[in-house]
Every structure is written in structure tokens, then in C-alpha cells.
Design an enzyme around this catalytic site. Structure first.
Site, short mmCIF file in Angstrom:
data_model
loop_
_atom_site.label_atom_id
_atom_site.label_comp_id
_atom_site.label_asym_id
_atom_site.label_seq_id
_atom_site.Cartn_x
_atom_site.Cartn_y
_atom_site.Cartn_z
N SER A 100 55.09 29.00 -6.92
CA SER A 100 54.78 29.15 -8.35
C SER A 100 55.74 28.28 -9.17
O SER A 100 55.81 27.07 -8.97
CB SER A 100 54.83 30.63 -8.73
OG SER A 100 54.27 30.84 -10.00
N HIS A 153 48.15 34.91 -5.48
CA HIS A 153 49.46 34.52 -6.02
C HIS A 153 50.50 35.57 -5.61
O HIS A 153 51.32 36.02 -6.42
CB HIS A 153 49.38 34.40 -7.54
CG HIS A 153 50.44 33.51 -8.13
ND1 HIS A 153 50.30 32.14 -8.20
CD2 HIS A 153 51.64 33.79 -8.69
CE1 HIS A 153 51.37 31.63 -8.78
NE2 HIS A 153 52.20 32.62 -9.09
N ASP A 179 43.98 32.37 -5.83
CA ASP A 179 45.10 32.44 -6.76
C ASP A 179 44.58 32.60 -8.19
O ASP A 179 43.91 31.70 -8.71
CB ASP A 179 45.93 31.16 -6.65
CG ASP A 179 47.22 31.19 -7.45
OD1 ASP A 179 47.35 32.03 -8.35
OD2 ASP A 179 48.09 30.34 -7.18
#
Length: 283
Positions: A101, A260, A232
Site C-alpha cells: 500500500s 487489501h 483490492d
């Protein structure tokens, strides 16, 4: 072994080095925004430390590191420099580096500014530096955007834990079944490690200066792997494909069903991809 790293006046980062095979190249893990280094699953660490000494750390304003954004604001680019300071503190000349991320954003900056410190790079659940300038590139889901507006809402300890678990439910996506107990235990470990129950949110306020550098990624020479998370909800496809196309020579692989988050179901395929990439790199 734990160590605190001074990165600015009055600002220290907690870091930890986990032992791996003697003589093996180290691997640095860089977590996402507002996330402690304790967010890396223990099962993933076990897979990685079978092949590499592993270093993880808490960003500023997370975990046991200094929480002082209001007194000492910083930029996202400063957080990339922090990663170099962690390598220096552990006397690591070069390392395999993995970023998730926002950690993937920081790894992109390391590829540009400190390629001599990287043996390889792996980026997962992240977006290219220019992603938000690309027409029709999808953004985070509406449900996540609504939940992120609640970051600073007051909550008691039980309410905070419940909020974090629900946040993970959304981040997990809808393909892999969500186990609330798994993420409740994760957050209990993070809170115990941190010593405070409030949700960190400083990284959302960190300055974005110096991130308009995607054009430079075409000159990267460090072996780079991009891991696509097809479910995601933050950086959905085609973010990973665009990132792999932007970084010179990057390879793209997919962990089926991944969102995610790092639930138990993705640990083995993710570890397989990471370790195959690092094993293919020679000094």
C-alpha cells in the site's frame, strides 16, 4: 532483536530484526499508511525468515514510534527516508525491500533515490506515483471512503477494536472469506504493542510534495516484482498492471482473491511469489 532509530529531533522509530539463515541477504518490510510493523502476519514472517533475516518497523505515528505529527509534520517522502535510516541503523548496505500500500509508494521513491540500497523491490496492493492522473483509473470503494471519514471519531476501547475489525472486513474484499477472529487477534497484538488504543491517522495529513515522479520509473534497474491483488478495494485492477508497465523491467504476478489485507489464505501464495523473486536476484 529490537532497536530504536532516531530519524529527526525527538522522533524515534521502533524496529526489529528477526533472525534468518547465516549469510543470507536481509529483507526489509515496509507497511502501509497508519499501520504498525506488527500488521505483517506472523505466518508470513515465519516463511520469510526461513530464507532471509527480516527487518520490520513502525512508521512515525504508529506503534511504538514517536507520535508527534501536529508538533513535527512531515511528508510522505520523509517516510521513504526513514526506511533508509532503518537500514543504516542495522548496518545493512543492501536489502530486498517489500512495500504494501503506502509502503509501495515509499519503495517507488527508494527505487528512484536509493537504488544502491536495494537488491530487489516488491510492491503489493499499491498504485503508481502517477496513478491518479491516469484517465478512468478506479479509486477506493465508496464504503471505504465513508469509513475513512470516521478515523478521528471518538470511540471507547471496545468500539475501537470493533471499528478496526470492520475496516479489515472491507479491506479484505469479497472473494476470500473474512475471519473476524483472525483480525481481532491481530489488532489486539497491535494495540498491546503500541500501548494505546486510538487509531493512527497522521499519514492522511502528510504532505504529498515530491511524488510527481512517475516518469523517472522508466529508468529503474533494480529487479522489481509487482503483486496484483484482484479484489483490492483501495487500488483495484488495473492499478497493478499500470504500475508494472511504468517501472522498467518489472514483473507482474497475481495472488488470486487477494484484497487489501493479508489473511491466512494469501500468506503461502504471497510468500511463494516473494521468495521466488528474491531467489532469482543475484548480487
Amino acid at each position: 532483536m529490537e532497536r530504536f532509530v532516531d530519524v529527526a529531533d525527538g522522533v524515534r522509530l521502533w524496529s526489529e530484526r528477526l533472525a534468518g539463515p547465516a549469510g543470507a541477504d536481509p529483507l526489509l518490510l515496509i507497511m502501509g499508511a497508519n499501520a504498525s510493523g506488527l500488521a505483517w502476519p506472523e505466518t508470513l514472517l515465519a516463511r520469510l525468515t526461513a530464507h532471509h533475516p527480516v527487518i520490520r518497523y513502525d512508521h512515525r505515528d504508529t506503534g511504538r514510534s514517536t507520535w508527534a505529527f501536529d508538533e513535527q509534520p512531515y511528508s510522505v517522502a520523509d517516510l521513504a527516508d526513514d526506511a533508509v535510516a532503518v537500514l543504516d541503523a542495522w548496518d545493512v548496505e543492501r536489502a530486498h525491500v517489500v512495500g504494501m500500500s503506502m509502503g509501495g509508494t515509499l519503495v517507488q521513491l527508494l527505487l528512484l533515490d536509493h537504488p544502491d540500497r536495494l537488491l530487489s523491490a516488491t510492491l503489493l496492493c499499491t498504485a503508481a506515483l502517477d496513478a491518479w492522473d491516469v484517465p478512468d483509473m478506479p479509486g477506493p470503494s465508496l464504503s471505504l471512503l465513508r469509513m475513512w471519514q470516521e478515523f478521528d471519531d471518538p470511540r471507547d476501547d471496545a468500539g475501537e477494536l470493533a471499528w478496526r475489525v470492520e475496516h479489515w472486513r472491507l479491506l479484505n474484499g469479497t472473494t476470500i472469506p473474512f475471519d473476524p477472529d483472525e483480525f481481532r487477534e491481530l489488532e489486539r497484538r497491535v494495540i498491546a504493542h503500541t500501548g494505546r488504543p486510538d487509531t493512527p491517522g497522521a499519514h492522511a495529513r502528510a504532505a504529498q510534495d515530491g511524488l510527481e515522479r512517475a516518469a523517472e520509473l522508466g529508468s529503474v534497474t533494480v529487479p522489481t516484482l509487482v503483486v496484483e491483488a484482484p479484489d483490492d478495494p483501495v487500488n483495484p485492477p488495473p492499478h497493478a498492471r499500470h504500475l508494472a508497465d511504468t517501472i522498467a523491467g518489472a514483473e507482474l504476478t497475481t495472488v488470486p482473491g487477494m484484497g487489501h489485507a493479508l489473511p491466512a489464505a494469501v500468506v503461502d501464495p504471497l510468500a511463494d511469489a516473494l521468495l521466488a523473486h528474491t531467489a532469482g536476484v543475484r548480487r
